[in-house]
Design an enzyme around this catalytic site. Structure first.
Site, PDB file in Angstrom:
ATOM      1  N   GLU A 232      25.323 -26.857 -21.572  1.00 32.01           N
ATOM      2  CA  GLU A 232      24.863 -25.584 -21.993  1.00 32.01           C
ATOM      3  C   GLU A 232      23.392 -25.196 -21.774  1.00 32.01           C
ATOM      4  OE1 GLU A 232      26.176 -23.430 -25.974  1.00 32.01           O
ATOM      5  OE2 GLU A 232      25.196 -25.509 -26.393  1.00 32.01           O
TER       6      GLU A 232
ATOM      7  N   GLU B 190      30.302 -25.958 -35.787  1.00 25.81           N
ATOM      8  CA  GLU B 190      30.252 -25.021 -34.249  1.00 25.81           C
ATOM      9  C   GLU B 190      29.295 -25.485 -33.586  1.00 25.81           C
ATOM     10  OE1 GLU B 190      29.580 -23.049 -31.813  1.00 25.81           O
ATOM     11  OE2 GLU B 190      29.061 -21.084 -33.100  1.00 25.81           O
TER      12      GLU B 190
ATOM     13  N   CYS C 189      26.686 -19.270 -27.885  1.00 30.08           N
ATOM     14  CA  CYS C 189      27.435 -20.399 -27.704  1.00 30.08           C
ATOM     15  C   CYS C 189      28.739 -19.745 -27.054  1.00 30.08           C
ATOM     16  CB  CYS C 189      27.808 -20.968 -28.963  1.00 30.08           C
ATOM     17  SG  CYS C 189      28.286 -20.131 -30.292  1.00 30.08           S
TER      18      CYS C 189
ATOM     19  N   LYS D 238      19.925 -23.611 -45.578  1.00 33.72           N
ATOM     20  CA  LYS D 238      18.790 -24.131 -44.801  1.00 33.72           C
ATOM     21  C   LYS D 238      18.599 -23.234 -43.280  1.00 33.72           C
ATOM     22  CE  LYS D 238      16.121 -26.559 -41.634  1.00 33.72           C
ATOM     23  NZ  LYS D 238      16.094 -26.069 -40.131  1.00 33.72           N
TER      24      LYS D 238
END
Length: 530
Positions: A432, A295, A330, A221
């Site tokens: 973040e 993750e 990230c 996906k």
């Protein structure tokens, strides 16, 4: 009775013959020396060619609903193509194709599977430049500093894992003189791989290459922001792989991704994305009791000791913050701890070098920094920047320059921002941002800075910059992160296990051990020899 037994044996022989013939027909694909798909170095025409399709059972397939969604160039705002808007029925078709192909693929000799995946790497290498241009157009990542590097790593991942195929093996356990006991590793079945937009090719490869070598079939996906470069990659791979082994659907999370995760025939999920989405996936997977690899981001600390080489540390900070990717990583070093003795010198050199980075058209070879992926992401970045600017006592430095080219006036641009004198409870230090924004923090005491670096809900990556080996080893032991580097912050590479602690995720990707752990299931066989 003999006649009946003979007929049954003949029937079994015919079935075996048909099966062997079928496998051999499939294996013909593995020996192709050249893809039938020609290079298309015009990313605009390639984007249009790919538009509006999933790829299911080796065939371009529009969504059953006929719906699509626009795909835009972040640098100009212009629509460059369309993604097929996948719904549950499209996911069902892709999973059905994967289920139908998996048994034969899983029973194919492991070295044959390895050869096929290795051949995939060779074909992808031939299309490195084509894919680099498509990534730059679709994601806004500069071709020289980002997209070409990523497309090169894509091929390396497939050749690396293709070569590991013979390592898929079991062990013997001599626990009794009267028995033979051993283990075998078998495929988990159909894997659902959910890909992000910030490094779509590399993260696709790290998920599907090991899964395929282990005999699994896969349904990918893609991210709705960047479906086309991943679709092209899967199209190229289907020139080698048996049809149905690798399929891809595109669409939105709640319509397409959720249907994939919850599908009863999906046996494993591997995901890279936000913590919020990762938690939802983990919950859904728990209902089915299937394994997941997650993750989910980071707030990575970079600790610069007073003995560090300033120039090397500054260059490392620019690379670690992934400024050339607009900080959309990230592992970005969004918390930089600099010893007070070298703080001012570091800040000055850091600003000077960032100011030299050129922001511009991602397809221009002179561009260092490209565009932000979407208006939603740009708004998020601007929210945090404004929050920092509005906080009393906080200082900030905006670097580089927004492009002046009129053709780029509708692009999604933001300047790198460095914050100093900011409290460590502030959102720009704790949350973040996924943009070119970093907080630079002073420190004096080693034990204190380690404690501050660990004061985060994330634990993906960290780096230490020093010439003191004792301090370096002590820091690597105490830092709470899945990967800790000294005097470098290298990109994800084949054979480098990557994954996080705390809310940064579960599991690892990238190495032989990770491949065996996540994409095979272990079976113990014990035979009584009495």
């Amino acid at each position: 009775t003999q006649s009946t037994g003979g007929a049954q044996e003949m029937l079994r022989f015919i079935k075996r013959a048909h099966r062997v013939n079928y496998i051999q027909k499939k294996r013909v694909l593995f020996r192709r020396s050249k893809t039938t798909l020609s290079l298309n170095l015009d990313p605009h025409s390639l984007a249009k060619e790919l538009s509006g399709n999933h790829l299911i059972n080796g065939i371009f397939t529009p969504s059953k609903s006929g719906k699509t969604f626009a795909v835009s160039n972040p640098a100009t705002g212009q629509v460059i193509g369309a993604g097929a808007r996948g719904l549950e029925e499209d996911v069902n078709s892709a999973v059905d194709a994967a289920v139908s192909s998996q048994k034969i693929w899983g029973e194919t000799a492991v070295r044959k599977r390895g050869s096929a995946v290795y051949e995939c790497g060779r074909i992808l290498k031939d299309h490195t430049e084509e894919l680099a241009k498509l990534v730059a157009l679709e994601t806004g990542k500069a071709i020289r500093t980002e997209s070409r590097i990523e497309s090169s790593l894509l091929a390396d991942v497939f050749t690396f894992f293709g070569g590991l195929a013979p390592e898929i093996k079991g062990e013997t356990y001599p626990w009794s003189l009267d028995s033979v006991t051993y283990t075998v590793r078998q495929p988990v079945g159909v894997v659902g791989a959910i890909i992000p937009w910030n490094a779509p090719l590399l993260l696709l490869a790290l998920k599907i290459a090991p899964a395929l070598v282990c005999g699994n079939s896969v349904v990918v996906k893609s991210a709705e922001e960047a479906p086309l470069c991943v679709l092209r990659t899967v199209q190229l791979l289907n020139e080698v792989l048996p049809h149905g082994v690798l399929n891809i659907v595109s669409g939105f999370g709640e319509e397409c991704g959720e249907a994939l995760v919850k599908h009863p025939k999906i046996s494993k999920i591997t995901f890279t994305g936000s913590v919020e989405t990762g938690r939802k996936i983990y919950t859904a997977a728990a209902e089915k009791l299937i394994p997941v690899t997650l993750e989910m981001g980071g707030k990575s600390p970079m600790i610069i000791m007073k003995d560090a080489e300033i120039t090397k540390a500054v260059d490392g900070a620019i690379a670690s913050m992934r400024f050339t990717r607009q900080g959309q990583s990230c592992t970005a070093a969004s918390r930089i701890f600099v010893h007070e003795d070298i703080f001012t010198k570091f800040i000055n050199e850091f600003k000077e070098k960032i100011n030299k980075l050129k922001m511009g058209d991602p397809l221009d070879e002179e561009t260092d920094i490209g565009a932000v992926i979407s208006q939603q992401q740009l708004s998020k970045i601007q929210h945090y920047v404004q929050l920092g600017k509005n906080t009393p006592g906080v200082n900030y430095h905006e670097c580089s320059q927004i492009p002046s080219n009129p053709k780029l006036k509708n692009g999604l641009w933001t300047r790198p921002v460095l914050f100093t004198d900011v409290d460590e409870t502030h959102p720009i230090v704790q949350e973040e941002i996924f943009g070119p924004v970093t907080a630079i923090l002073k420190w004096k005491d080693f034990d204190d800075v380690i404690k501050r670096a660990n004061n985060s809900s994330f634990g993906l990556s960290a780096s230490v910059w020093t010439n003191d080996l004792k301090l370096a080893l002590l820091a690597t032991k105490q830092l709470e992160a899945g990967i800790v580097q000294v005097n470098q912050n290298a990109l994800v590479q084949p054979n480098l296990p990557v994954g996080g602690h705390k809310t940064s995720g579960l599991g690892r990707e990238g190495s032989l051990e990770n491949m065996l752990e996540h994409f095979t299931k272990l079976k113990t066989v014990s035979i009584n020899m009495k």
